[in-house]
Motif scaffolding. Structure first.
Motif, PDB file in Angstrom:
ATOM      1  N   CYS A  13      38.658  40.078  48.553  1.00  0.00           N
ATOM      2  CA  CYS A  13      38.498  38.626  48.424  1.00  0.00           C
ATOM      3  C   CYS A  13      39.684  37.912  49.073  1.00  0.00           C
ATOM      4  N   CYS A  16      42.607  34.906  45.352  1.00  0.00           N
ATOM      5  CA  CYS A  16      43.779  35.080  44.485  1.00  0.00           C
ATOM      6  C   CYS A  16      44.332  36.502  44.512  1.00  0.00           C
ATOM      7  N   CYS A  20      40.177  41.388  44.284  1.00  0.00           N
ATOM      8  CA  CYS A  20      38.863  41.997  44.035  1.00  0.00           C
ATOM      9  C   CYS A  20      38.298  42.553  45.338  1.00  0.00           C
TER      10      CYS A  20
HETATM   11 FE1  SF4 Z   1      38.732  36.480  44.383  1.00  0.00          FE
HETATM   12 FE2  SF4 Z   1      38.747  38.104  42.310  1.00  0.00          FE
HETATM   13 FE3  SF4 Z   1      40.615  36.253  42.522  1.00  0.00          FE
HETATM   14 FE4  SF4 Z   1      38.121  35.548  41.998  1.00  0.00          FE
HETATM   15  S1  SF4 Z   1      39.453  36.756  40.681  1.00  0.00           S
HETATM   16  S2  SF4 Z   1      39.489  34.577  43.483  1.00  0.00           S
HETATM   17  S3  SF4 Z   1      36.958  37.066  43.153  1.00  0.00           S
HETATM   18  S4  SF4 Z   1      40.317  37.985  43.895  1.00  0.00           S
END
Ligand code: SF4
Length: 701
Positions: A13, A16, A20
């Motif tokens: 991803c 953040c 993920c």
């Molecule tokens: Fe991306 Fe996972 Fe963070 Fe959500 S929690 S922004 S899916 S890395």
């Protein structure tokens, strides 16, 4: 008919630090949808950003050709950006012309005004390889250490305190360790919004019996399932944490064996917290003395206690002190070095850990080797095939210091890759004026951001799914992001752009594949020396430290010693330092800034993601309903917020989780760029600005 994907590409991803893993489902160079994969940090889960925040890559605002500012178009910090009228300000150019102009002018400034007249901001959204090459370009092409990125604005204070106290700026235990903890403290963080998938593991743990203690001036969703919620007054972290340590010392709940065998400086800490009794601190932090005692006992006496924190801790002029207190809590109780214990500053952007590791900071080479160390300089001069004595031995300027240096004429040219300081810097009006005053600004990005609007040259770059690279999540997990689609038009991969600019500055670089950059990193960074590109391709993710090929990596560190002199951690006491700007009669309320679930940082990507923009389309200020009523304001009505530095107007939203007297505003909305109001006062150790506290007034309309 429903479109059927013609390929699937495994990646991570782009948002953040949870990191993920996901799969892009692609047809005809368009991402149709995204699915969670069984990654170590997410086990197939994704939050709303990861699942729906992908179509920004196909947005019509994407930059597709290099742009050069039209002659005679003035630069001014006061502007209204209209992405549909870009061509009034810029003209299109070929790559050859744009690179020659960008690099030639930077080279000219360096040669005329000296190597410290240039600075570069890289990005925590870029890959490890991009961060590494960017800092190498600044250190060897510009010739100074004036390189920084947004870690300065998020966890710089945590990293300073961690390096000083335990010898490593990264987390000691992965988030998933909350499932092994008896007690978990989450302080100054709102994981449900900012690290949503990590929050699900915390919630699962709490439901399974872990005692969750949430400490925050704002009541987050996580507080609803907490064993104890301590809604302490804004800016009183040190009072609360020192009072907890006072209880642990007074009631002899310390781990004496751990203190004696693995730490130094305890006596000084013990003497310092003696005055911070719960009774004395209760009126200051707003938490009653008995609750402070109860929470301190729970943390100290459990078999395994873990602390996670966010920017509510770090973004203060006393951010380093706040983190020092958390470190001291874990050391005095021996709650570190085992599964389910330890310290976890939740990293914000998806690669803020990796970008910092790769040396995108002004005082450290890759792997936190200080620029003032002759041995480190020698190592990098040798690795980069430079004559001895080439590298600068002085730490460079940090993000906010660069803006001041522009104002005083010290910095004349900048290269900004994927950062948007015109939105993200504190006192943004000042930052915009500074950027406008630069003699030469080169911006590399995927959209014409507020910063790019002030550029002389804009270089169109690749979105996350358009390139391959490694990324390091908050758990120290190095993972591969893989290219799923081609960039639009003439937009190029960021690594290619950095290298071409380096060549225009006289550097003879010839990287032909991202893995060559990673291999060079392995040779200069002992912490990842054992991670090969092939292994990343095969396994998708490897945790560092991993110093030998084939080693499994270490999710839990400090099991036997700390990476400091003598292997011992160090206690550093902290005293109460007030916020730089307190409320007064003219500006009676407190402004707290942060993020919201659907949008990411300055909003340039998520506000161009259809689903996310539909859920949260407008700028909002979250205000306690009683404060709204006292000011005669209606939820949904327009309010104007004003500080000594600027003003914005936006919608009021009733939020009974906000403390009375405080207003919370996300910083992602360009229409109400809240950093126009924030205070640029810095923590003296980490140079992180005080985003979490400044004085404002609120008026209707
Ligand atoms: Fe991306 Fe996972 Fe963070 Fe959500 S929690 S922004 S899916 S890395």
């Amino acid at each position: 008919a429903l479109a059927v994907p013609d390929k699937q590409v495994d990646s991570v991803c782009p948002y953040c630090g949870v990191g993920c893993q996901l799969t892009y489902h692609v047809k005809d160079n368009r991402i149709l949808f995204v699915q969670g994969r069984d990654g170590p940090a997410n086990r197939e889960r994704l939050c709303v950003k990861g699942r729906y925040g992908f179509d920004y890559a196909h947005h019509p605002h994407r930059l597709t050709r290099p742009l050069i500012r039209r002659e005679g178009v003035p630069k001014t910090g006061s502007f209204t950006l209209d992405p549909d009228r870009v061509m009034d300000v810029f003209r299109e150019a070929s790559w050859d012309e744009a690179l020659a102009f960008a690099g030639g002018k930077l080279r000219d400034l360096r040669d005329r005004h000296g190597r410290k007249s240039l600075a570069g901001f890289g990005s925590a959204k870029g890959s490890n390889e991009e961060a590494y090459l960017f800092q190498k370009l600044v250190r060897t092409g510009f010739g100074s250490n004036n390189v920084d990125h947004c870690t300065r604005l998020c966890h710089a204070s945590s990293v300073v305190a961690l390096l000083e106290g335990i010898g490593s700026g990264a987390v000691s235990n992965p988030v998933m360790d909350v499932t092994k903890a008896e007690v978990v403290i989450v302080i100054g963080a709102n994981p449900t919004v900012n690290h949503p998938v990590a929050a699900t593991w915390i919630k699962n743990a709490a439901r399974a019996g872990t005692k969750l203690i949430v400490c925050d001036p704002r009541r987050s969703e996580l507080a609803r399932i907490a064993h104890r919620f301590l809604q302490f007054k804004p800016d009183t972290d040190v009072a609360l944490l020192n009072a907890m340590m006072n209880v642990i010392v007074t009631e002899d709940l310390v781990d004496q064996a751990f203190i004696e065998s693995r730490t130094i400086g305890y006596d000084e800490l013990r003497r310092n917290v003696a005055a911070y009794t719960p009774q004395a601190m209760a009126p200051i932090c707003g938490i009653d003395a008995e609750t402070i005692r109860e929470v301190a006992r729970l943390y100290a006496t459990s078999k395994a206690s873990m602390i996670l924190w966010g920017m509510g801790v770090s973004q203060h002029v006393h951010g380093t002190d706040n983190a020092r207190c958390l470190i001291a809590l874990s050391l005095m109780t021996g709650q570190i070095g085992r599964p389910g214990t330890g310290l976890h500053p939740l990293r914000g952007q998806n690669n803020v850990q990796g970008a910092s590791d790769a040396g995108l900071i002004p005082m450290m080479y890759p792997d936190y080797q200080h620029v003032s160390s002759p041995a480190a300089r020698q190592r990098f001069e040798s690795a980069w095939q430079l004559p001895p004595g080439t590298l600068d031995d002085q730490p460079g300027l940090t993000v906010v210091e660069v803006m001041h240096a522009i104002e005083s004429g010290g910095i004349r040219g900048m290269y900004v890759m994927g950062e948007n300081p015109a939105m993200s810097d504190p006192d943004a009006n000042h930052a915009r004026d500074a950027l406008a005053a630069l003699e030469h600004l080169v911006v590399q990005d995927i959209f014409l951001t507020e910063t790019a609007y002030l550029a002389d040259v804009v270089l169109p770059a690749s979105a996350f799914p358009e390139k391959t690279g490694s990324f390091t999540n908050t758990d120290r997990l190095v993972q591969l992001g893989r290219q799923a689609i081609e960039p639009p038009g003439e937009a190029k991969q960021d690594l290619w752009i950095i290298q071409e600019l380096a060549r225009r500055l006289g550097l003879d670089w010839n990287y032909t594949h991202v893995s060559q950059v990673f291999d060079e990193m392995r040779r200069t960074m002992p912490s990842i020396a054992g991670i090969t590109w092939d292994r990343l391709e095969r396994e998708h993710a490897v945790t560092y430290p991993c110093t030998e090929e084939g080693a499994p990596g270490q999710p839990v560190v400090f099991t036997t010693d700390f990476p400091r002199e003598g292997g011992r951690a160090r206690f550093v006491p902290a005293d109460i330092i007030p916020a730089d700007e307190r409320p007064d009669a003219d500006y009676p309320m407190v402004l707290i800034t942060g993020r919201q679930l659907e949008h990411w940082h300055t909003g340039s990507m998520t506000r161009r993601a259809t689903v996310l923009d539909a859920i949260e389309p407008d700028p909002v200020a979250l205000i306690h309903p009683l404060d709204l009523a006292a000011m005669g304001l209606q939820p949904g009505g327009i309010v104007t917020l004003e500080s000594r530095r600027g003003r914005v107007s936006l919608y009021a939203r009733a939020d009974d989780g906000s403390p009375r007297g405080a207003v919370f505003v996300p910083f992602c909305y360009y229409e109400a760029a809240i950093n126009r109001l924030t205070n640029a006062a810095l923590d003296p150790f980490a140079k992180i600005p005080e985003f979490k506290y400044c004085a404002i007034r609120v008026t209707p309309g």
